[in-house]
Design a protein around this motif. Sequence first.
Motif, PDB file in Angstrom:
ATOM      1  N   GLU A 108      -8.045   5.205 -19.550  1.00  0.00           N
ATOM      2  CA  GLU A 108      -9.301   4.382 -19.383  1.00  0.00           C
ATOM      3  C   GLU A 108      -9.319   3.779 -17.933  1.00  0.00           C
ATOM      4  N   ASN A 109      -8.260   3.642 -17.302  1.00  0.00           N
ATOM      5  CA  ASN A 109      -8.201   3.046 -16.159  1.00  0.00           C
ATOM      6  C   ASN A 109      -8.587   4.179 -15.154  1.00  0.00           C
ATOM      7  N   ASP A 110      -8.059   5.106 -15.291  1.00  0.00           N
ATOM      8  CA  ASP A 110      -8.570   6.360 -14.153  1.00  0.00           C
ATOM      9  C   ASP A 110      -9.908   6.578 -14.329  1.00  0.00           C
ATOM     10  N   ALA A 111     -10.575   6.606 -15.590  1.00  0.00           N
ATOM     11  CA  ALA A 111     -11.916   6.778 -15.860  1.00  0.00           C
ATOM     12  C   ALA A 111     -12.807   5.587 -15.352  1.00  0.00           C
ATOM     13  N   ALA A 112     -12.145   4.604 -15.134  1.00  0.00           N
ATOM     14  CA  ALA A 112     -13.026   3.357 -14.651  1.00  0.00           C
ATOM     15  C   ALA A 112     -12.876   3.608 -13.079  1.00  0.00           C
ATOM     16  N   ALA A 113     -11.823   3.953 -12.616  1.00  0.00           N
ATOM     17  CA  ALA A 113     -11.692   4.135 -11.067  1.00  0.00           C
ATOM     18  C   ALA A 113     -12.329   5.197 -10.550  1.00  0.00           C
ATOM     19  N   PHE A 114     -12.063   6.359 -11.428  1.00  0.00           N
ATOM     20  CA  PHE A 114     -12.601   7.694 -10.728  1.00  0.00           C
ATOM     21  C   PHE A 114     -13.662   8.168 -11.254  1.00  0.00           C
ATOM     22  N   GLY A 115     -14.355   7.480 -12.365  1.00  0.00           N
ATOM     23  CA  GLY A 115     -15.454   8.095 -12.894  1.00  0.00           C
ATOM     24  C   GLY A 115     -16.612   8.478 -12.268  1.00  0.00           C
ATOM     25  N   CYS A 116     -16.697   8.071 -10.891  1.00  0.00           N
ATOM     26  CA  CYS A 116     -17.741   8.366 -10.044  1.00  0.00           C
ATOM     27  C   CYS A 116     -17.510   9.623  -9.274  1.00  0.00           C
TER      28      CYS A 116
END
Length: 144
Positions: A108-116
């Motif tokens: 979830e942390n990776d998705a929030a940080a790199f979702g862009c």
Amino acid sequence: MTEHLGYWMRLVSNHVSFAFARRLEGMDVTVAEWVMLRELYATGPLAPNRLAGRMGMTRGAISKLADRLVAKALVTRSDDPKDGRAHSLALSEAGALLVPELARLADENDAAAFGCLTPDERAQIDRILKKVAAAQGLKGSPLT
């Protein structure tokens, strides 16, 4: 300063790391403890010196982490039957059950940080950072 690639890498790294540390606070686990739990989950029981080598830490640092995780009942210590001075570290049942939940938080942390990023952009960054790490001989787990 902002023209240096290292500046941007540190800025993003700090953001991602601090966000993950905040997510872990609710689970009463630090980032360093998470790394040890994940390593034991992947490998099974290990002697502290082998774990230290895999994580790129000193045996003393591993001992302190292990003490904290044993106190939290997430890791167990077992004496080596062949060598009374040696022991191994392993996940307890509670530790083994916790790792997938912590892995979900990491995802979830990776998705929030790199979702862009597009999947191709993520793959490029992954490949480039691994190339830089290999060229610099970087091993172990980034804990600081």
